[in-house]
Design a protein around this motif. Sequence first.
Motif, mmCIF file in Angstrom:
data_model
loop_
_atom_site.group_PDB
_atom_site.id
_atom_site.type_symbol
_atom_site.label_atom_id
_atom_site.label_comp_id
_atom_site.label_asym_id
_atom_site.label_seq_id
_atom_site.Cartn_x
_atom_site.Cartn_y
_atom_site.Cartn_z
ATOM 1 N N THR A 1 0.837 -1.198 0.000
ATOM 2 C CA THR A 1 0.000 0.000 0.000
ATOM 3 C C THR A 1 0.875 1.252 0.000
ATOM 4 O O THR A 1 1.882 1.318 0.715
ATOM 5 N N PRO A 2 0.496 2.262 -0.784
ATOM 6 C CA PRO A 2 1.317 3.477 -0.839
ATOM 7 C C PRO A 2 1.296 4.281 0.456
ATOM 8 O O PRO A 2 2.251 4.983 0.772
ATOM 9 N N GLU A 3 0.207 4.174 1.220
ATOM 10 C CA GLU A 3 0.083 4.996 2.429
ATOM 11 C C GLU A 3 0.963 4.487 3.577
ATOM 12 O O GLU A 3 1.677 5.267 4.208
ATOM 13 N N GLU A 4 0.890 3.180 3.884
ATOM 14 C CA GLU A 4 1.600 2.642 5.051
ATOM 15 C C GLU A 4 2.571 1.520 4.696
ATOM 16 O O GLU A 4 3.112 0.876 5.593
ATOM 17 N N ASN A 5 2.742 1.259 3.414
ATOM 18 C CA ASN A 5 3.654 0.204 2.966
ATOM 19 C C ASN A 5 3.260 -1.166 3.526
ATOM 20 O O ASN A 5 4.110 -1.993 3.846
ATOM 21 N N LEU A 6 1.957 -1.413 3.630
ATOM 22 C CA LEU A 6 1.461 -2.708 4.096
ATOM 23 C C LEU A 6 1.527 -3.719 2.950
ATOM 24 O O LEU A 6 1.191 -3.387 1.809
ATOM 25 N N GLY B 1 -6.132 -13.076 2.044
ATOM 26 C CA GLY B 1 -4.786 -12.886 2.569
ATOM 27 C C GLY B 1 -4.325 -14.019 3.450
ATOM 28 O O GLY B 1 -3.153 -14.057 3.838
ATOM 29 N N LYS B 2 -5.263 -14.917 3.789
ATOM 30 C CA LYS B 2 -4.978 -16.081 4.623
ATOM 31 C C LYS B 2 -4.415 -15.640 5.979
ATOM 32 O O LYS B 2 -4.678 -14.534 6.432
ATOM 33 N N GLN B 3 -3.660 -16.501 6.639
ATOM 34 C CA GLN B 3 -3.129 -16.184 7.959
ATOM 35 C C GLN B 3 -2.277 -14.914 7.947
ATOM 36 O O GLN B 3 -2.443 -14.013 8.777
ATOM 37 N N LYS B 4 -1.372 -14.804 6.989
ATOM 38 C CA LYS B 4 -0.456 -13.659 6.961
ATOM 39 C C LYS B 4 -1.193 -12.361 6.661
ATOM 40 O O LYS B 4 -0.930 -11.317 7.262
ATOM 41 N N GLY B 5 -2.126 -12.404 5.726
ATOM 42 C CA GLY B 5 -2.880 -11.205 5.393
ATOM 43 C C GLY B 5 -3.776 -10.769 6.531
ATOM 44 O O GLY B 5 -3.916 -9.574 6.818
ATOM 45 N N ALA B 6 -4.394 -11.752 7.196
ATOM 46 C CA ALA B 6 -5.239 -11.432 8.346
ATOM 47 C C ALA B 6 -4.407 -10.791 9.449
ATOM 48 O O ALA B 6 -4.830 -9.829 10.093
#
Length: 433
Positions: free
Chosen positions: A141-146, A189-194
């Motif tokens: 993400t451009p805002e928070e680099n998520l 996102g599965k486990q990591k995305g969650a």
Amino acid sequence: MMLETGGNGSFEVIENLLKDIRIPKFVKVKQKFIHPQAVDVASEIRNQLKDSPLWAVLKPGDTVAITVGSRGIVNMVTAVRTVGALIKEHGGKPFMIPAMGSHAGATAQGQTNMLLGLGYTQEATGMEIHATMDTVEISRTPEENLPVLIDRNAYEADHVVIMNRIKPHVCFRGHWESGLMKMITIGMGKQKGAETAHNLGFGHMPEHIRQIATEALKHMNVLFAVGLVENAYHETCIAKVMSAKELPETEKELLIKAKEYAAKLYFESLNALIIDEIGKNISGSGFDTNVVGRYHSAFASGGPKINRVIILDIAEKSHGNGNGLGMADFTTLRAAQKFDFAETYPNTLTALLTGGVKIPMVLPNDKLGLQACMKTSNLENWEDTKFVRIHNTLCLDEIEVSENLAEELKKDSRFEIIGEPYELTFDTNGNLF
């Protein structure tokens, strides 16, 4: 989970404290909700996709991953089957993927089993389930680099179809709550995305969903999306097909409708609420916190003020996931013994909310549980306790109330008394029939 009673191994002392408390008679009552007309889901989807320009990018032989979540959603099997059949008619090769974050023990087999248990079999849908917990980072993400993560099977497919019910969330408020944008962010996102979305707590969840899902939509090959909205009677009243570009704004509009149509308990306060069952198949928090007014998050509020809540059981389809038990005051021995740590804790460790998985006071049976609610009701006369009993938070059109509460409801046009008062009946073990 095995529970020991301690001492001589019996509940005799507790039984002696509670046995003489007289449980009131109950009455069946209907709650009257706004009732938008049900739709034929298969026909709605077929009509909206007939001659649609959305099919233009689908080439013969293209694979299509269809997202399926962990909830028991009315008509979702039909919707998935219809979409799969249409993809085949247009030359594509559809398959289902579990899009449920860390649910079902955060394992591919556990998520497959959950889908099968909810009816998403090959016979019912005409498709196979392709499950993995592996993800691919497709952007940041451009805002928070998520990190923006999606299911590897979805990433490797030529196209993705996002499908889910749209409804209010049980832990936070925002433009997008439970629905398509959240499914992209957390489900796919599965486990990591969650974990990424939950990492800073539910206060940040609305913004994280916006950032991650918006960025994901720029990079995923979304063929189209389907959002379902249910009325308070568990009928699908909206089935909306939308393009990836339309998805964010259309979902916002559908969430407003979903909140308007949602079932609720028409009470500002209660002495005690009996919930027959909770489960992950019913709600992500075991029960709909919006209905009960008990929350394990500081970022959601509303609902009735209830002095005592007792949960009698964990639904079989929840496979031992007892999330939600910790928000009750009392439960039963059978529910506590069904509580499976491996099924329950992974989602909690990801969501960072521990309140729902604590163990409340455990009573040996339903009868003593109800008597415990009365004993701790802070009323001068325990028998004055005003009860409401629901099967689960999906079943709210017909409820049971104690006789002393029914008298008040006769004057309220939102309720209809549908029977005479009766005594609750218990089996030889003290559990309700």
